[in-house]
Write a protein that holds these residues in place. Structure first.
Motif, mmCIF file in Angstrom:
data_model
loop_
_atom_site.group_PDB
_atom_site.id
_atom_site.type_symbol
_atom_site.label_atom_id
_atom_site.label_comp_id
_atom_site.label_asym_id
_atom_site.label_seq_id
_atom_site.Cartn_x
_atom_site.Cartn_y
_atom_site.Cartn_z
ATOM 1 N N LEU A 111 -10.771 -17.178 -38.969
ATOM 2 C CA LEU A 111 -11.914 -18.081 -38.854
ATOM 3 C C LEU A 111 -11.750 -19.046 -37.687
ATOM 4 O O LEU A 111 -12.717 -19.327 -36.960
ATOM 5 C CB LEU A 111 -12.095 -18.874 -40.155
ATOM 6 C CG LEU A 111 -12.782 -18.162 -41.317
ATOM 7 C CD1 LEU A 111 -12.858 -19.087 -42.528
ATOM 8 C CD2 LEU A 111 -14.175 -17.715 -40.924
ATOM 9 N N ILE A 165 -17.052 -22.661 -45.444
ATOM 10 C CA ILE A 165 -17.329 -21.275 -45.045
ATOM 11 C C ILE A 165 -16.763 -20.297 -46.078
ATOM 12 O O ILE A 165 -17.425 -19.330 -46.464
ATOM 13 C CB ILE A 165 -16.738 -21.004 -43.654
ATOM 14 C CG1 ILE A 165 -17.477 -21.820 -42.593
ATOM 15 C CG2 ILE A 165 -16.807 -19.510 -43.316
ATOM 16 C CD1 ILE A 165 -16.895 -21.702 -41.209
ATOM 17 N N SER A 190 -19.068 -20.183 -49.015
ATOM 18 C CA SER A 190 -20.458 -19.835 -48.696
ATOM 19 C C SER A 190 -21.387 -21.042 -48.747
ATOM 20 O O SER A 190 -22.502 -20.965 -49.254
ATOM 21 C CB SER A 190 -20.986 -18.726 -49.618
ATOM 22 O OG SER A 190 -21.107 -19.166 -50.950
ATOM 23 N N ASP A 247 -23.391 -23.463 -46.318
ATOM 24 C CA ASP A 247 -23.782 -23.533 -44.917
ATOM 25 C C ASP A 247 -23.791 -24.967 -44.415
ATOM 26 O O ASP A 247 -23.983 -25.909 -45.178
ATOM 27 C CB ASP A 247 -25.137 -22.873 -44.685
ATOM 28 C CG ASP A 247 -26.275 -23.683 -45.276
ATOM 29 O OD1 ASP A 247 -26.056 -24.325 -46.310
ATOM 30 O OD2 ASP A 247 -27.373 -23.681 -44.699
ATOM 31 N N ALA A 252 -22.509 -23.932 -39.039
ATOM 32 C CA ALA A 252 -22.281 -22.621 -39.655
ATOM 33 C C ALA A 252 -23.463 -22.284 -40.557
ATOM 34 O O ALA A 252 -23.347 -22.261 -41.779
ATOM 35 C CB ALA A 252 -20.976 -22.621 -40.453
ATOM 36 N N ILE A 294 -26.269 -20.260 -42.615
ATOM 37 C CA ILE A 294 -26.084 -19.067 -43.437
ATOM 38 C C ILE A 294 -26.622 -17.815 -42.746
ATOM 39 O O ILE A 294 -26.053 -16.727 -42.896
ATOM 40 C CB ILE A 294 -26.758 -19.267 -44.824
ATOM 41 C CG1 ILE A 294 -26.422 -18.095 -45.749
ATOM 42 C CG2 ILE A 294 -28.251 -19.460 -44.689
ATOM 43 C CD1 ILE A 294 -26.873 -18.301 -47.172
ATOM 44 N N TRP A 303 -23.877 -16.564 -40.486
ATOM 45 C CA TRP A 303 -22.572 -16.275 -41.078
ATOM 46 C C TRP A 303 -22.627 -15.374 -42.302
ATOM 47 O O TRP A 303 -21.588 -14.984 -42.842
ATOM 48 C CB TRP A 303 -21.879 -17.589 -41.471
ATOM 49 C CG TRP A 303 -21.318 -18.328 -40.291
ATOM 50 C CD1 TRP A 303 -22.002 -19.111 -39.412
ATOM 51 C CD2 TRP A 303 -19.955 -18.338 -39.857
ATOM 52 N NE1 TRP A 303 -21.149 -19.617 -38.466
ATOM 53 C CE2 TRP A 303 -19.893 -19.154 -38.711
ATOM 54 C CE3 TRP A 303 -18.787 -17.746 -40.319
ATOM 55 C CZ2 TRP A 303 -18.703 -19.383 -38.030
ATOM 56 C CZ3 TRP A 303 -17.603 -17.976 -39.643
ATOM 57 C CH2 TRP A 303 -17.568 -18.788 -38.501
ATOM 58 N N TYR A 304 -23.828 -15.040 -42.768
ATOM 59 C CA TYR A 304 -23.943 -14.305 -44.019
ATOM 60 C C TYR A 304 -23.219 -12.959 -43.977
ATOM 61 O O TYR A 304 -22.623 -12.525 -44.969
ATOM 62 C CB TYR A 304 -25.425 -14.090 -44.359
ATOM 63 C CG TYR A 304 -25.658 -13.410 -45.684
ATOM 64 C CD1 TYR A 304 -25.537 -14.113 -46.875
ATOM 65 C CD2 TYR A 304 -25.997 -12.054 -45.762
ATOM 66 C CE1 TYR A 304 -25.746 -13.505 -48.096
ATOM 67 C CE2 TYR A 304 -26.201 -11.433 -46.969
ATOM 68 C CZ TYR A 304 -26.074 -12.163 -48.133
ATOM 69 O OH TYR A 304 -26.265 -11.562 -49.349
ATOM 70 N N GLN A 333 -20.611 -12.268 -42.189
ATOM 71 C CA GLN A 333 -19.177 -12.424 -41.909
ATOM 72 C C GLN A 333 -18.384 -12.075 -43.163
ATOM 73 O O GLN A 333 -18.705 -12.529 -44.259
ATOM 74 C CB GLN A 333 -18.893 -13.878 -41.491
ATOM 75 C CG GLN A 333 -17.984 -14.018 -40.293
ATOM 76 C CD GLN A 333 -16.489 -13.855 -40.664
ATOM 77 O OE1 GLN A 333 -16.142 -13.747 -41.815
ATOM 78 N NE2 GLN A 333 -15.646 -13.869 -39.646
ATOM 79 N N TRP A 366 -17.216 -14.908 -45.426
ATOM 80 C CA TRP A 366 -18.206 -15.853 -45.942
ATOM 81 C C TRP A 366 -18.243 -15.777 -47.477
ATOM 82 O O TRP A 366 -18.592 -14.772 -48.060
ATOM 83 C CB TRP A 366 -19.575 -15.530 -45.361
ATOM 84 C CG TRP A 366 -20.700 -16.397 -45.863
ATOM 85 C CD1 TRP A 366 -21.604 -16.081 -46.826
ATOM 86 C CD2 TRP A 366 -21.040 -17.705 -45.412
ATOM 87 N NE1 TRP A 366 -22.490 -17.093 -47.008
ATOM 88 C CE2 TRP A 366 -22.165 -18.119 -46.145
ATOM 89 C CE3 TRP A 366 -20.505 -18.561 -44.463
ATOM 90 C CZ2 TRP A 366 -22.765 -19.361 -45.956
ATOM 91 C CZ3 TRP A 366 -21.099 -19.796 -44.270
ATOM 92 C CH2 TRP A 366 -22.208 -20.192 -45.010
ATOM 93 N N GLY A 367 -17.839 -16.870 -48.133
ATOM 94 C CA GLY A 367 -17.870 -16.926 -49.597
ATOM 95 C C GLY A 367 -16.788 -16.123 -50.286
ATOM 96 O O GLY A 367 -16.905 -15.833 -51.478
ATOM 97 N N ARG A 373 -15.343 -18.190 -53.295
ATOM 98 C CA ARG A 373 -16.294 -19.005 -54.047
ATOM 99 C C ARG A 373 -16.087 -18.947 -55.549
ATOM 100 O O ARG A 373 -16.644 -19.765 -56.283
ATOM 101 C CB ARG A 373 -17.732 -18.589 -53.698
ATOM 102 C CG ARG A 373 -18.097 -17.195 -54.138
ATOM 103 C CD ARG A 373 -19.387 -16.736 -53.477
ATOM 104 N NE ARG A 373 -20.527 -17.505 -53.902
ATOM 105 C CZ ARG A 373 -21.344 -17.157 -54.891
ATOM 106 N NH1 ARG A 373 -21.106 -16.026 -55.563
ATOM 107 N NH2 ARG A 373 -22.369 -17.879 -55.216
#
Length: 634
Positions: free
Chosen positions: A565, A599, A602, A604, A608, A610, A613-614, A616, A619-620, A623
């Motif tokens: 990242l 990030i 997830s 935003d 960054a 969403i 980066w969604y 990526q 991403w999340g 979470r």
């Protein structure tokens, strides 16, 4: 709101709420001087079922709204009575705007009778009005909507409220289900949340968290603007700018919104909240400033009749423009090396009259800040006076005015008060050439940063608690054994009278009312009995777990993800801005950790978004763990 009614017995509280003492009830709750009315709505039966997938929810929704095919047999497989809301008006609440259209289309495709409309804030006003009108007049039986629907609407014959999402708090849920059964007849409130929605809601509850580095950048930006404003004060004003304290009643500054958002990586709403807190006036902390609103601060004028010097002999505003403005059509305006555009005007460096267009016949074009122009005109001049003067000159044919109404030209108009000027003033820095990169907040500002950080943390904790309490209520009501919803509602074909309906509360409703009462009294839904030990397997504390920081294998994986990242984050254009937070610098470690955690969770941010980066892969990724534990692990 939707739950308020002239009859006090039909009222449901929304916290924080202040209720007139004209309503007196022995069962009312009194908390810190705030009276909360009895929120029991015995005519609304409450049912919830926490599901694992969206397919389960869609199947149950169709069964609830469709007429029961075989009325002689009750389905033993369904946890809810089939066809219990096959008649009567129904509001279906969903989380996102796009979900309203998807669900409405699915219901229409499934042949649900009565008509289905959708309603959300993203629709144009005419479409919203048509959808609302059809539902209110009974031309559509079902309205699929976001929370934007219901405020100020009073339809007394709504028989059911269905939630296809996890409400963000008990306050929201009570307000929304309170829109059913206002005519006093039996109604149903059915919630069908998915376990994963707790993860999403829990994550979003941390979206407004700010690091101390971000707050400092916002304050440094304001500090620079105050220093610039003090530098505009003319010597003839007789103010000693080197004095220990300046006795100025107010000072107007314009905070460029987009520039501040990019520099601090704070959302615009968060920046507005910061200054709203500084605006509050109380005995211990006097008000430092006043937020006057937003305005287009970047103005461009093109002179049509005479030069700026000649106009300055006639108009005071022209004198101010000559002080604070920059000419953009002269030799000081380079072409930035862009020779690919044949229609681009290149100032005095050439170009035909066609390429110059209007500029070929003007007496100069100037850009300037409206707020700064007002300061240069005098201590009592405000931006509105500048706008008025420019409009007058435009009407007289002296100039052509263009205001930058885009996000780049939008600014927050702040009126600094005497205490605020003293606090944000750079002592000894007026007219100095100090590098903005070397600027630091003083001890007084650092104390305010600490205080605001605590306030944001407290707000975040409350929001997380509301999400967890809402899920706990849904889960406990879901696990409560009792008759199927709809089974104690009598025969739907026996008319709409209440005479044939049972007056007893369902076990679910009794438990729900008890949990809500506990929430408003104690801030928690925990029951003070031995029954509280019987918690469902996927209660909030079991769904959201802490990151196992002692697991070295997982920690090594996290370290590798952070390295990947960081390679992307350091290349962002905002990282090159002067006086901005940067993930690559050690002094911004507080911001770096928070940025990485958001990030990985997830969440935003302005840097960054969403949409970028969604896709990526990281991403999340983490979470499923609590956000605070991910920040600690990072």
């Amino acid at each position: 709101g939707g739950f308020l009614d002239s009859d006090s017995s039909l009222q449901t509280p929304e916290a924080p709420i202040q209720v007139s003492t004209a309503f007196n009830d022995d069962n009312d709750l009194s908390i810190d001087g705030v009276r909360i009315l009895n929120c029991d709505r015995d005519n609304i039966d409450v049912f919830s079922l926490v599901l694992e997938s969206n397919d389960e929810r869609r199947y149950l929704l169709h069964k609830i709204l469709s007429e029961k095919k075989d009325k002689t047999e009750r389905s033993k497989r369904l946890p809810i009575e089939e066809g219990c809301l096959s008649k009567g008006s129904v509001i279906i609440y969903v989380w996102r705007q796009k979900d309203t259209e998807i669900v409405a289309e699915q219901l229409n495709g499934a042949g649900i009778r009565g008509g289905v409309v959708c309603y959300h804030g993203g629709m144009d006003s005419n479409a919203r009005s048509r959808a609302q009108s059809k539902f209110m007049r009974g031309k559509a039986r079902i309205c699929v909507a976001t929370v934007a629907f219901g405020l100020g609407i009073n339809k007394p014959d709504i028989e059911g409220i269905i939630h296809l999402c996890l409400p963000p708090s008990p306050e929201h849920y009570l307000q929304e289900i309170g829109r059913a059964g206002r005519d006093g007849r039996k109604a149903k409130a059915i919630a069908l949340p998915i376990v994963d929605e707790l993860v999403s809601r829990h994550s979003l509850a941390h979206s407004d968290r700010l690091s101390s580095n971000q707050l400092e950048i916002v304050f440094l930006t304001l500090q620079t603007l105050v220093a610039e404003a003090l530098g505009d004060i003319p010597p003839e004003a007789g103010i000693d700018l080197n004095a220990e304290r300046l006795f100025l009643d107010d000072l107007h500054v314009a905070l460029p919104v987009m520039k501040t958002v990019n520099a601090s990586d704070c959302k615009e709403e968060s920046i507005e909240t910061i200054f709203s807190l500084l605006e509050e006036d109380n005995p211990s902390d006097p008000s430092l400033l006043s937020v006057e609103g937003y305005l287009p601060d970047a103005a461009t004028v093109t002179l049509k009749r005479r030069s700026l010097d000649k106009l300055a002999k006639m108009e005071q505003i022209a004198q101010s423009i000559s002080k604070c403005g920059t000419r953009v059509d002269g030799q000081n305006e380079q072409s930035n090396g862009d020779s690919s555009n044949p229609n681009k005007y290149e100032g005095n460096f050439g170009g035909t009259a066609m390429q110059k267009g209007f500029y070929a016949y003007s007496f100069g074009t100037y850009k300037f800040s409206v707020v700064r122009c007002a300061r240069c005109m005098g201590p009592n001049t405000e931006p509105r006076h500048v706008y008025a003067a420019l409009r007058r000159l435009q009407g007289n044919g002296e100039l052509e005015l263009a205001l930058d109404t885009t996000s780049n030209g939008r600014a927050m108009h702040l009126r600094m008060k005497q205490d605020g000027i003293h606090l944000f003033r750079k002592k000894g820095a007026v007219n100095s050439c100090q590098d903005p990169e070397e600027s630091r907040v003083n001890d007084d500002l650092r104390d305010i940063v600490t205080k605001l950080s605590k306030q944001f943390a407290a707000k975040e904790k409350v929001t997380v608690g509301k999400v967890e309490s809402m899920f706990e209520i849904m889960q406990r009501v879901s696990c409560r054994k009792g008759v199927e919803v709809g089974a104690d509602m009598g025969d739907e074909d026996n008319g709409s009278s209440n005479m044939g309906l049972r007056d007893e509360k369902s076990p679910r409703l009794v438990l729900f009312q008890k949990l809500v009462q506990n929430y408003f009294r104690d801030g928690s839904v925990a029951e003070r009995t031995t029954a509280s030990t019987h918690v469902a397997a996927n209660a909030a504390s079991n769904v959201i777990k802490d990151f196992p920081i002692q697991n070295m294998r997982l920690l090594t994986c996290l370290s590798s993800d952070i390295s990947i990242l960081m390679q992307s984050l350091v290349l962002r254009r905002q990282e090159q801005m002067p006086m901005a937070v940067r993930v690559k610098e050690r002094k911004f470690a507080d911001y770096r950790d928070l940025c990485l955690a958001k990030i990985l969770h997830s969440i935003d941010t302005p840097r960054a978004p969403i949409l970028d980066w969604y896709n990526q892969v990281l991403w999340g990724k983490y979470r499923s763990y609590s956000f605070s534990s991910v920040v600690k692990a990072v």
